[in-house]
Design a protein around this motif. Structure first.
Motif, PDB file in Angstrom:
ATOM      1  N   GLU A  55     -48.517 -27.525   1.020  1.00  0.00           N
ATOM      2  CA  GLU A  55     -49.702 -28.083   0.398  1.00  0.00           C
ATOM      3  C   GLU A  55     -50.192 -27.690  -0.801  1.00  0.00           C
ATOM      4  O   GLU A  55     -50.494 -28.478  -1.639  1.00  0.00           O
ATOM      5  CB  GLU A  55     -50.814 -28.182   1.600  1.00  0.00           C
ATOM      6  CG  GLU A  55     -50.449 -29.215   2.718  1.00  0.00           C
ATOM      7  CD  GLU A  55     -51.317 -28.946   3.760  1.00  0.00           C
ATOM      8  OE1 GLU A  55     -52.349 -28.215   3.744  1.00  0.00           O
ATOM      9  OE2 GLU A  55     -51.497 -29.773   4.590  1.00  0.00           O
ATOM     10  N   ARG A  56     -50.041 -26.344  -1.033  1.00  0.00           N
ATOM     11  CA  ARG A  56     -50.597 -25.802  -2.375  1.00  0.00           C
ATOM     12  C   ARG A  56     -49.458 -26.184  -3.343  1.00  0.00           C
ATOM     13  O   ARG A  56     -50.017 -26.509  -4.581  1.00  0.00           O
ATOM     14  CB  ARG A  56     -50.651 -24.227  -2.000  1.00  0.00           C
ATOM     15  CG  ARG A  56     -51.777 -23.979  -1.326  1.00  0.00           C
ATOM     16  CD  ARG A  56     -52.205 -22.433  -1.458  1.00  0.00           C
ATOM     17  NE  ARG A  56     -51.071 -21.677  -1.033  1.00  0.00           N
ATOM     18  CZ  ARG A  56     -50.841 -21.097   0.020  1.00  0.00           C
ATOM     19  NH1 ARG A  56     -51.730 -21.242   1.281  1.00  0.00           N
ATOM     20  NH2 ARG A  56     -49.933 -20.250   0.656  1.00  0.00           N
ATOM     21  N   ILE A  74     -46.225 -21.831   6.351  1.00  0.00           N
ATOM     22  CA  ILE A  74     -45.279 -22.910   5.722  1.00  0.00           C
ATOM     23  C   ILE A  74     -45.832 -24.204   4.974  1.00  0.00           C
ATOM     24  O   ILE A  74     -45.888 -24.528   4.005  1.00  0.00           O
ATOM     25  CB  ILE A  74     -44.236 -22.891   6.477  1.00  0.00           C
ATOM     26  CG1 ILE A  74     -43.396 -21.739   6.417  1.00  0.00           C
ATOM     27  CG2 ILE A  74     -42.792 -23.969   5.493  1.00  0.00           C
ATOM     28  CD1 ILE A  74     -42.244 -21.817   7.406  1.00  0.00           C
ATOM     29  N   LEU A  75     -46.806 -24.636   5.946  1.00  0.00           N
ATOM     30  CA  LEU A  75     -47.320 -26.042   5.700  1.00  0.00           C
ATOM     31  C   LEU A  75     -48.299 -25.653   4.666  1.00  0.00           C
ATOM     32  O   LEU A  75     -48.386 -26.510   3.725  1.00  0.00           O
ATOM     33  CB  LEU A  75     -48.055 -26.457   7.083  1.00  0.00           C
ATOM     34  CG  LEU A  75     -48.612 -27.713   6.947  1.00  0.00           C
ATOM     35  CD1 LEU A  75     -47.714 -29.049   6.381  1.00  0.00           C
ATOM     36  CD2 LEU A  75     -49.293 -28.341   8.125  1.00  0.00           C
TER      37      LEU A  75
END
Length: 633
Positions: free
Chosen positions: A630-631, A625-626
């Protein structure tokens, strides 16, 4: 000598208030005679003093080595002491001396039964009945052996003949109870066994059998009490220890089960059932080498021991020995003889394989066992096109549409297909026998992934219904409880255990749970995080809808149920929380599976503790999820 003669006369006339003490007293005063020693042996045996009885028989036979009846009684005692080989030698000696020795044939039939040599047992039992056709004991024994041969109705018949000949014989009611047990008439069985115990309150076999009947009704604590009472009544009765060990295993008490199984082994080192039970317990403890050794020892003692073959198959397959494992797995039909796992085509022959039948008109593959088994093994069906003009699959109705659209077989028919719908030259094969017949290795398992289709129109339908979110997870957590009383016990995970995943940002859930376990959704702490169309999903029972919902999800998390196999078969991304020692198909360790390349396995470290696999899933999911966040930024 006159004193002995007088004692024997008074004993025969029933004039002794305590014959055991009288005979002991005479022996203690130094009188030695085979009649004294043998009569005392009989009295010691009747009193349950097996070691003392055996000692008396040793004295008897030193004085009169050709006394057939003494050899017969010693064989009976040796069997009760668990000295199987010695018992066999004594009984054979008795029959060499007197082939009409009824007690020897009777005990020999029991000994062969105990060793799993049922055909030899029925021969010995028939000889006993030929000698005494009105013997209640002989009918009771015959009942016991017929039961072992799977002839429960005939076993009940002989047990009732035994009762008719002697309504006060506890063994008659014992074997009647066991015959009724085999027919799953639990309450009738319990009633018969309780009558056996009423007639003989310290009757260890009846107490143990009553424990088995109670265990069959899932009354495990009551069963445990009966086994302990049996052990107290007769500390050398190894069957009670072995049965208690299996019950402790069912209660999840694996350490205690091992200790009890080892005690049974100490009492009966040459008994196949004891080694078989020990092997099953060691397997559930993850002790592969010990489990395999115990099962192979069981098969040395009883080469046709179906349960040991079947259990050995699980161990070999779990360790990746597919060549031998598939062959042993064929014993599943004998192991499950009372509850057939496949519906055979009665007027067509079984396919013998490509070496003997390289080309046939039609091969009919038969569904067996659970729905997940068909999801897993249907992948191999196309291989049969090299040997047959057409391949047909018979299966339960819920699977028919999905498999018909897969193109894996030429035709899908109901599991109860009329043979008139098949080719006259058709042959059949159980689906899960296909790897053994074709000699398939692990390298062929994942070649065709995905091999089951996903209906594109249903995917579009559900995508319109589903809520938009960062991470959509399809959940399935509960298997059929009826399948969780043996090796599948502990595979299901409580829905609430997934709460740590619900704490992550952007996570929403779909419940794929149907029937058993679905009630947990109403009370779970994160029920608000299930999609708004969950009620519509609950109403959709088709596997085509389940496959489409999996395709709509970012991730499928499923316990070891048919949903996991479906997810793997359609190529969905799958996470599986597994109990510490899972079923054979998930191997002994690692996070990957040769069966489903898209699956990741999360294993328990301790039995019953899901915290470690769930925490591992949470950590991996949090990182994903992180990374996605970030993407996006």
């Amino acid at each position: 000598m006159a004193e002995l003669q007088q004692l024997v006369q008074h004993h025969a006339a029933g004039q002794l208030t305590d014959p055991l003490s009288a005979y002991r007293d005479l022996q203690d005063r130094g009188v030695q005679h085979p009649v004294l020693a043998f009569n005392l042996a009989q009295l010691e045996f009747a009193a349950g003093e097996l070691e003392r009885a055996d000692h008396c028989l040793d004295q008897t036979l030193k004085m009169q080595s050709d006394l057939a009846v003494a050899w017969a009684l010693r064989g009976t005692i040796k069997r009760r002491l668990g000295e199987i080989q010695a018992a066999l030698e004594c009984l054979q000696r008795a029959l060499e001396l007197d082939e009409h020795q009824f007690p020897a044939w009777l005990t020999l039939s029991v000994l062969f039964h105990d060793q799993g040599s049922y055909l030899e047992a029925i021969k010995a039992s028939t000889r006993a009945l030929d000698l005494q056709s009105d013997s209640a004991a002989a009918h009771a024994n015959h009942s016991m052996i017929l039961l072992a041969l799977g002839q429960s109705s005939e076993a009940e018949h002989h047990a009732r003949l035994s009762v008719q000949n002697d309504a006060e014989l506890p063994e008659a009611f014992l074997n009647l109870g066991n015959a009724l047990h085999a027919q799953e008439r639990w309450d009738d069985a319990i009633q018969a066994l309780q009558e056996a115990i009423r007639l003989r309150p310290l009757f260890a076999p009846a107490l143990s059998s009553l424990g088995n009947a109670l265990r069959a009704k899932d009354q495990l604590l009551e069963a445990e009490e009966m086994f302990r009472r049996s052990m107290e009544a007769e500390p050398s009765y190894f069957q009670a220890y072995s049965n208690l060990a299996i019950t402790q295993r069912a209660l999840g008490q694996l350490d205690q089960a091992l200790d009890t199984a080892l005690k049974a082994l100490e009492l009966a080192p040459d008994h196949a059932d004891v080694h078989s039970n020990l092997g099953v317990i060691c397997h559930e403890r993850g002790e592969w080498g010990e489990a395999e050794a115990a099962l192979r020892r069981s098969l040395e003692l009883a080469p046709d021991h179906a349960e040991s073959h079947f259990s050995l198959a699980s161990i070999l397959l779990q360790q990746g020995d597919y060549e031998q494992g598939w062959l042993e797995y064929e014993w599943r039909f004998t192991h499950n003889a009372r509850h057939p796992i496949v519906r055979e085509v009665s007027d067509r022959p079984r396919w013998l394989g490509p070496q003997q039948q390289s080309h046939v008109q039609q091969i009919v593959l038969l569904h067996e066992q659970g729905l997940g088994d068909s999801f897993q093994f249907i992948r191999f069906a196309p291989l049969l096109s090299a040997y047959a003009k057409s391949v047909v699959f018979t299966c339960p109705k819920p699977l028919m549409a999905l498999f018909a659209s897969s193109g894996l077989v030429d035709e899908v028919l109901p599991i109860d297909v009329d043979s008139e719908q098949l080719s006259r030259d058709a042959v059949w094969l159980p689906l899960m026998s296909l790897p053994a017949v074709l000699g398939l290795s692990e390298s062929s398992f994942g070649e065709a992934i995905p091999y089951l289709p996903v209906d594109g129109e249903r995917v579009k339908f559900w995508r319109k219904k589903l809520d938009s979110c960062c991470c959509l997870i399809a959940l399935n957590w509960q298997g059929n409880p009826e399948h969780e009383k043996t090796t599948s016990r502990g595979r299901s995970i409580p829905l609430e255990a997934f709460a740590p995943l619900a704490m992550l940002p952007g996570v929403r859930f779909i419940s794929l749970q149907k029937g058993y376990g679905s009630e947990q959704l109403a009370t779970c702490s994160f029920k608000e995080q299930f999609v708004s169309c969950q009620d519509e999903i609950d109403a959709a029972w088709d596997f085509e809808d389940a496959a489409a919902l999996m395709a709509c999800s970012d991730l499928v998390i499923s316990s070891d149920t048919s949903a996991a196999h479906l997810a793997g078969a359609v190529g969905a991304r799958l996470w599986m929380p597994l109990k510490r020692v899972p079923e054979w198909r998930w191997g002994t360790g690692g996070s990957t599976s040769p069966w489903y390349p898209t699956a990741t396995l999360f294993r328990q470290e301790r039995d019953g503790d899901w915290s470690v696999p769930v925490q591992a899933m949470r950590q991996d999911l949090e990182l994903e999820i992180l990374a996605a966040s970030e993407r996006a930024s």
